[in-house]
Design a protein around this motif. Structure first.
Motif, short mmCIF file in Angstrom:
data_model
loop_
_atom_site.label_atom_id
_atom_site.label_comp_id
_atom_site.label_asym_id
_atom_site.label_seq_id
_atom_site.Cartn_x
_atom_site.Cartn_y
_atom_site.Cartn_z
N HIS A 19 0.81 -1.21 0.00
CA HIS A 19 0.00 0.00 0.00
C HIS A 19 0.85 1.26 0.00
O HIS A 19 0.31 2.36 -0.07
N GLU A 36 2.02 -5.94 -9.97
CA GLU A 36 0.80 -6.76 -9.93
C GLU A 36 1.11 -8.16 -9.40
O GLU A 36 0.36 -8.72 -8.61
N LYS A 39 1.72 -7.98 -5.67
CA LYS A 39 0.45 -7.87 -4.94
C LYS A 39 -0.23 -9.22 -4.86
O LYS A 39 -0.79 -9.59 -3.82
N GLU A 40 -0.20 -9.97 -5.96
CA GLU A 40 -0.80 -11.31 -5.99
C GLU A 40 -0.12 -12.22 -4.97
O GLU A 40 -0.79 -12.96 -4.24
N GLN A 43 -1.09 -11.22 -1.45
CA GLN A 43 -2.48 -11.65 -1.20
C GLN A 43 -2.51 -13.15 -0.89
O GLN A 43 -3.26 -13.61 -0.03
N ALA A 44 -1.68 -13.93 -1.59
CA ALA A 44 -1.69 -15.39 -1.44
C ALA A 44 -1.04 -15.86 -0.14
O ALA A 44 -1.53 -16.79 0.49
N ASP A 47 2.33 -10.79 4.05
CA ASP A 47 3.33 -9.76 3.77
C ASP A 47 4.75 -10.09 4.21
O ASP A 47 5.65 -9.27 4.06
#
Length: 63
Positions: A19, A36, A39-40, A43-44, A47
């Motif tokens: 972010h 991208e 970020k994927e 998300q998976a 962090d």
């Protein structure tokens, strides 16, 4: 004043904050992936940089 924080080692090198534009940019470059894809990965697996690295290794460049 700019919105970017200085890159003086203040960022937590064990966690990835997608972010924050400067962290997204720096981590993407460091890991050799697009923002991208980074970020994927976050998300998976969350962090934690170690987990993200492992995820990206398993995914491979073409996946």
């Amino acid at each position: 004043m700019s919105g970017d924080k200085p890159k003086s080692g203040g960022q937590d090198r064990q966690r990835i904050n997608v972010h924050q534009d400067y962290e997204l940019r720096d981590w993407s470059k460091s890991l050799g992936v697009t923002p991208e894809k980074l970020k994927e990965a976050v998300q998976a697996v969350g962090d934690r940089a170690e987990n993200v690295r492992e995820y990206l290794k398993k995914e491979g460049p073409g996946k």
